[in-house]
Design a protein around this motif. Structure first.
Motif, PDB file in Angstrom:
ATOM      1  N   VAL A 116      56.819  -6.097 122.744  1.00  0.00           N
ATOM      2  CA  VAL A 116      56.004  -7.121 122.094  1.00  0.00           C
ATOM      3  C   VAL A 116      56.616  -8.472 122.421  1.00  0.00           C
ATOM      4  CG1 VAL A 116      55.295  -8.110 119.882  1.00  0.00           C
ATOM      5  CG2 VAL A 116      55.235  -5.638 120.215  1.00  0.00           C
ATOM      6  N   GLU A 117      55.781  -9.394 122.841  1.00  0.00           N
ATOM      7  CA  GLU A 117      56.231 -10.765 123.080  1.00  0.00           C
ATOM      8  C   GLU A 117      55.283 -11.715 122.370  1.00  0.00           C
ATOM      9  OE1 GLU A 117      57.693 -11.916 126.991  1.00  0.00           O
ATOM     10  OE2 GLU A 117      57.246  -9.889 127.716  1.00  0.00           O
ATOM     11  N   VAL A 123      48.650  -9.584 118.117  1.00  0.00           N
ATOM     12  CA  VAL A 123      49.883  -9.020 118.661  1.00  0.00           C
ATOM     13  C   VAL A 123      49.712  -8.840 120.164  1.00  0.00           C
ATOM     14  CG1 VAL A 123      51.549  -7.133 118.561  1.00  0.00           C
ATOM     15  CG2 VAL A 123      50.330  -7.817 116.490  1.00  0.00           C
ATOM     16  N   LEU A 124      50.697  -9.314 120.906  1.00  0.00           N
ATOM     17  CA  LEU A 124      50.664  -9.234 122.365  1.00  0.00           C
ATOM     18  C   LEU A 124      51.721  -8.259 122.855  1.00  0.00           C
ATOM     19  CD1 LEU A 124      49.740 -10.316 125.176  1.00  0.00           C
ATOM     20  CD2 LEU A 124      51.557 -12.035 124.951  1.00  0.00           C
ATOM     21  N   CYS A 139      48.456  -6.263 126.816  1.00  0.00           N
ATOM     22  CA  CYS A 139      47.422  -5.801 125.896  1.00  0.00           C
ATOM     23  C   CYS A 139      47.540  -6.657 124.642  1.00  0.00           C
ATOM     24  CB  CYS A 139      47.607  -4.327 125.545  1.00  0.00           C
ATOM     25  SG  CYS A 139      46.428  -3.733 124.301  1.00  0.00           S
ATOM     26  N   ALA A 140      46.462  -7.319 124.274  1.00  0.00           N
ATOM     27  CA  ALA A 140      46.456  -8.155 123.076  1.00  0.00           C
ATOM     28  C   ALA A 140      45.430  -7.612 122.092  1.00  0.00           C
ATOM     29  CB  ALA A 140      46.138  -9.603 123.430  1.00  0.00           C
ATOM     30  N   LEU A 141      45.829  -7.546 120.838  1.00  0.00           N
ATOM     31  CA  LEU A 141      44.972  -7.006 119.787  1.00  0.00           C
ATOM     32  C   LEU A 141      44.885  -7.983 118.625  1.00  0.00           C
ATOM     33  CD1 LEU A 141      46.488  -3.410 119.701  1.00  0.00           C
ATOM     34  CD2 LEU A 141      44.250  -3.993 120.617  1.00  0.00           C
ATOM     35  N   TYR A 142      43.668  -8.162 118.124  1.00  0.00           N
ATOM     36  CA  TYR A 142      43.477  -8.885 116.872  1.00  0.00           C
ATOM     37  C   TYR A 142      43.573  -7.886 115.722  1.00  0.00           C
ATOM     38  CZ  TYR A 142      41.755 -13.068 119.264  1.00  0.00           C
ATOM     39  OH  TYR A 142      41.641 -14.190 120.045  1.00  0.00           O
ATOM     40  N   LEU A 143      44.226  -8.288 114.649  1.00  0.00           N
ATOM     41  CA  LEU A 143      44.361  -7.437 113.471  1.00  0.00           C
ATOM     42  C   LEU A 143      43.583  -8.038 112.311  1.00  0.00           C
ATOM     43  CD1 LEU A 143      48.202  -6.724 113.614  1.00  0.00           C
ATOM     44  CD2 LEU A 143      46.345  -5.457 114.706  1.00  0.00           C
ATOM     45  N   ASP A 144      42.940  -7.169 111.548  1.00  0.00           N
ATOM     46  CA  ASP A 144      42.205  -7.631 110.377  1.00  0.00           C
ATOM     47  C   ASP A 144      42.046  -6.471 109.412  1.00  0.00           C
ATOM     48  OD1 ASP A 144      40.897  -9.358 108.703  1.00  0.00           O
ATOM     49  OD2 ASP A 144      39.287  -9.855 110.107  1.00  0.00           O
TER      50      ASP A 144
END
Length: 204
Positions: A57-58, A104-105, A118-123
């Motif tokens: 994770v960066e 999170v990247l 891979c980038a993810l949006y969290l909700d």
């Protein structure tokens, strides 16, 4: 989604004169998203080594200049339907969501060279009140698409999401590649179809 910092700031300063400094603080607090996942939770995600490749994770805030060419390569390869639109990533928005624990990247590197992300949006779902991760981008340079690299990278991302308490991952796949078959083999199900139409609009 309650902005507790803004509420606390307003409560403490209620009835006091609105100074330029206070106005600036209110503007900053109003623009800040409420934290969803604390930074210390995300920091618990450990890097993993797979041969000569490193998964970790960066923070996009720290590698914006480095990741933009990767985003450009992704755009050129899979976003042909949007090529009439400008390629213009809003990194300030990514950073804003990242600081709030809502983005999170994950990166894939060979030594120091960035080969994928891979980038993810969290909700939190308004329907189930459980955490959902929605894929923003998943891309590996062609040289990194060997053997089981992509499989291992996605598994790493999934395990990290479990660690954060995420119970559902939503991804989108383009029709220009074979990504749908790849994700089906990893247990993802085809649950909906999406359509896109690019509208001609006046510049405003």
């Amino acid at each position: 989604m309650t902005n507790h910092q803004l509420l606390a700031l307003l409560k403490v300063n209620m009835g006091l004169p609105l100074t330029p400094e206070l106005a600036a603080d209110i503007c900053l607090a109003a623009d800040r998203l409420a934290t969803l996942i604390p930074a210390e939770n995300i920091q618990r995600i450990e890097p993993e080594q797979h041969g000569d490749l490193a998964f970790s994770v960066e923070r996009i805030e720290g590698i914006t200049d480095e990741i933009e060419p990767l985003h450009r390569a992704h755009w050129d390869e899979t976003e042909e339907h949007r090529h009439e639109l400008p390629f213009n990533p809003d990194y300030e928005t990514f950073i804003r969501y990242e600081r709030a624990g809502r983005y999170v990247l994950f990166t894939l590197r060979s030594e120091t060279r960035l080969l994928g992300n891979c980038a993810l949006y969290l909700d939190k779902s308004a329907h189930t009140q459980t955490l959902i991760a929605t894929e923003d981008t998943l891309y590996l340079l062609p040289e990194a698409r060997k053997g089981r690299v992509a499989n291992c990278f996605v598994t790493y991302v999934e395990n990290a999401m479990r660690l954060l308490g995420v119970s559902e991952i939503n991804i989108s796949v383009k029709t220009v590649n074979r990504a749908e078959r790849f994700f089906r083999l990893l247990g993802y199900r085809h649950v909906e179809n999406g359509l896109t139409k690019i509208l001609a609009v006046e510049n405003v």
